[in-house]
Design a protein around this motif. Sequence first.
Motif, mmCIF file in Angstrom:
data_model
loop_
_atom_site.group_PDB
_atom_site.id
_atom_site.type_symbol
_atom_site.label_atom_id
_atom_site.label_comp_id
_atom_site.label_asym_id
_atom_site.label_seq_id
_atom_site.Cartn_x
_atom_site.Cartn_y
_atom_site.Cartn_z
ATOM 1 N N CYS A 175 0.794 -1.300 -0.028
ATOM 2 C CA CYS A 175 0.036 0.003 -0.128
ATOM 3 C C CYS A 175 0.795 1.345 -0.160
ATOM 4 C CB CYS A 175 -0.874 0.123 1.160
ATOM 5 S SG CYS A 175 -0.101 0.413 2.732
ATOM 6 N N ARG A 176 2.081 1.192 0.099
ATOM 7 C CA ARG A 176 3.087 2.377 0.255
ATOM 8 C C ARG A 176 2.700 3.496 -0.771
ATOM 9 N NH1 ARG A 176 7.657 0.129 0.837
ATOM 10 N NH2 ARG A 176 7.635 0.009 2.948
ATOM 11 N N PRO A 177 2.702 3.074 -2.026
ATOM 12 C CA PRO A 177 2.244 3.843 -3.278
ATOM 13 C C PRO A 177 1.253 4.608 -3.043
ATOM 14 C CG PRO A 177 3.267 1.872 -4.156
ATOM 15 C CD PRO A 177 2.675 1.628 -2.778
ATOM 16 N N VAL A 178 0.175 4.337 -2.474
ATOM 17 C CA VAL A 178 -0.970 4.993 -2.512
ATOM 18 C C VAL A 178 -1.638 5.257 -0.828
ATOM 19 C CG1 VAL A 178 -1.780 3.717 -4.704
ATOM 20 C CG2 VAL A 178 -2.409 2.792 -2.467
ATOM 21 N N ALA A 179 -1.399 4.719 -0.147
ATOM 22 C CA ALA A 179 -1.591 5.010 1.186
ATOM 23 C C ALA A 179 -0.591 4.379 2.082
ATOM 24 C CB ALA A 179 -2.983 4.663 1.535
ATOM 25 N N PRO A 180 0.304 5.281 2.446
ATOM 26 C CA PRO A 180 1.628 4.625 2.900
ATOM 27 C C PRO A 180 1.437 4.315 4.716
ATOM 28 C CG PRO A 180 1.808 7.105 2.620
ATOM 29 C CD PRO A 180 0.712 6.646 1.840
ATOM 30 N N GLU A 181 0.186 4.957 5.161
ATOM 31 C CA GLU A 181 0.059 4.816 6.631
ATOM 32 C C GLU A 181 -0.973 3.728 6.890
ATOM 33 O OE1 GLU A 181 1.806 6.258 9.299
ATOM 34 O OE2 GLU A 181 2.906 6.937 7.527
ATOM 35 N N THR A 182 -1.637 3.148 6.001
ATOM 36 C CA THR A 182 -2.633 1.937 6.136
ATOM 37 C C THR A 182 -2.115 0.884 6.876
ATOM 38 O OG1 THR A 182 -3.694 3.213 4.078
ATOM 39 C CG2 THR A 182 -4.517 0.968 4.794
ATOM 40 N N TRP A 183 -1.065 0.652 6.807
ATOM 41 C CA TRP A 183 -0.415 -0.491 7.548
ATOM 42 C C TRP A 183 -0.847 -0.337 8.932
ATOM 43 C CZ3 TRP A 183 2.639 0.341 11.567
ATOM 44 C CH2 TRP A 183 3.300 1.662 11.892
ATOM 45 N N ARG A 184 -1.298 0.720 9.554
ATOM 46 C CA ARG A 184 -1.403 0.993 10.857
ATOM 47 C C ARG A 184 -2.803 0.256 11.201
ATOM 48 N NH1 ARG A 184 1.842 4.222 13.671
ATOM 49 N NH2 ARG A 184 3.134 5.560 12.443
ATOM 50 N N ARG A 185 -3.810 0.371 10.159
ATOM 51 C CA ARG A 185 -5.124 -0.161 10.491
ATOM 52 C C ARG A 185 -4.896 -1.992 10.651
ATOM 53 N NH1 ARG A 185 -10.510 0.653 8.695
ATOM 54 N NH2 ARG A 185 -11.659 -1.281 8.318
ATOM 55 N N TYR A 186 -4.007 -2.501 9.895
ATOM 56 C CA TYR A 186 -3.834 -3.803 9.901
ATOM 57 C C TYR A 186 -2.859 -4.397 11.107
ATOM 58 C CZ TYR A 186 -6.483 -3.616 5.720
ATOM 59 O OH TYR A 186 -7.365 -3.169 4.865
ATOM 60 N N MET A 187 -2.248 -3.400 11.680
ATOM 61 C CA MET A 187 -1.506 -3.528 12.844
ATOM 62 C C MET A 187 -2.609 -4.011 14.037
ATOM 63 S SD MET A 187 1.018 -0.984 15.183
ATOM 64 C CE MET A 187 -0.342 -0.169 15.599
ATOM 65 N N ALA A 188 -3.633 -2.913 13.933
ATOM 66 C CA ALA A 188 -4.636 -2.837 14.805
ATOM 67 C C ALA A 188 -5.448 -4.082 14.741
ATOM 68 C CB ALA A 188 -5.544 -1.660 14.993
ATOM 69 N N VAL A 189 -5.868 -4.678 13.500
ATOM 70 C CA VAL A 189 -6.301 -5.961 13.215
ATOM 71 C C VAL A 189 -5.729 -7.072 13.765
ATOM 72 C CG1 VAL A 189 -7.276 -7.642 11.317
ATOM 73 C CG2 VAL A 189 -7.634 -5.059 11.280
ATOM 74 N N ALA A 190 -4.314 -7.097 13.689
ATOM 75 C CA ALA A 190 -3.401 -8.154 13.947
ATOM 76 C C ALA A 190 -3.542 -8.196 15.606
ATOM 77 C CB ALA A 190 -2.114 -8.073 13.449
ATOM 78 N N LEU A 191 -3.105 -7.167 16.153
ATOM 79 C CA LEU A 191 -3.172 -7.067 17.647
ATOM 80 C C LEU A 191 -4.510 -7.565 18.358
ATOM 81 C CD1 LEU A 191 -1.060 -4.261 18.439
ATOM 82 C CD2 LEU A 191 -0.510 -6.367 18.724
ATOM 83 N N ASN A 192 -5.689 -7.131 17.626
ATOM 84 C CA ASN A 192 -6.974 -7.521 18.339
ATOM 85 C C ASN A 192 -7.020 -9.074 18.201
ATOM 86 O OD1 ASN A 192 -7.784 -4.752 18.862
ATOM 87 N ND2 ASN A 192 -8.723 -4.607 16.831
ATOM 88 N N GLY A 193 -6.449 -9.516 17.189
ATOM 89 C CA GLY A 193 -6.689 -10.993 16.992
ATOM 90 C C GLY A 193 -6.003 -11.702 18.187
ATOM 91 N N VAL A 194 -4.957 -11.163 18.631
ATOM 92 C CA VAL A 194 -4.237 -11.963 19.670
ATOM 93 C C VAL A 194 -4.624 -11.479 21.204
ATOM 94 C CG1 VAL A 194 -2.467 -12.438 18.109
ATOM 95 C CG2 VAL A 194 -2.385 -10.316 19.575
ATOM 96 N N ARG A 195 -5.512 -10.823 21.187
ATOM 97 C CA ARG A 195 -5.912 -10.252 22.553
ATOM 98 C C ARG A 195 -6.501 -11.344 23.337
ATOM 99 N NH1 ARG A 195 -5.181 -6.047 26.218
ATOM 100 N NH2 ARG A 195 -6.651 -4.335 25.790
#
Length: 227
Positions: A175-195
Amino acid sequence: MSPTTSTSPSHAPRRLRADAARNQERIVAAARELFGERGLEISLDDVAERAGVGVGTVYRRFASKKELIVQVFAQQMDEFVAAAETAARNPDPWAALVEFFEYACEHLAGSRGLSEVILELDDQIERFQAMRERMQPPLNRLVERARASGDLHQDVQPTDLFALVHMIDGFAEFCRPVAPETWRRYMAVALNGVRGDGTARLPLCESALTEEQVEQAKGKLCPPRRR
């Protein structure tokens, strides 16, 4: 013999050592920038140009690109270890884990070279193995504390976090070329998955990619072949 003549030889080596140290700092900083921007497929000539020094200066300090990679990676690993140790001092076990996980994701997302080194080269160079072993104690403490507090799922292991960080890094690359900060959304998804069960989830602060952005990112990642 005059005072000037007798003292000048003692000053010259000190100036050369200082110059050499400054040049090495500039070379390592330039290499780190280039590895971050373009990955490991750069040359020592590229590094010399970015550092503003002669190619010969780079080759005198580093006989090969691999030596320079080791130097840059060692610097970054020192920073990762320091970040893990700082996070471990946070009295909140979950906040401590999130703090370090975000640091790891952010620095991999911003450095193509670092993720390539971790995935491809660290088993080939003995010094990389030693660096990786330095990370284990503080990372283990972060995971053990979060499991003990019930904030982290009991089955999650430190290697799971390593895998999740690299999954997010892969999406960051996409996603870097179009939305370089969107990885933060999926960081939250990943962390929510291991809560741990029954604990609050992180908000998804960044917006999801639109269908148009997905197509744009796919085009950047896999440009159409010429017929």
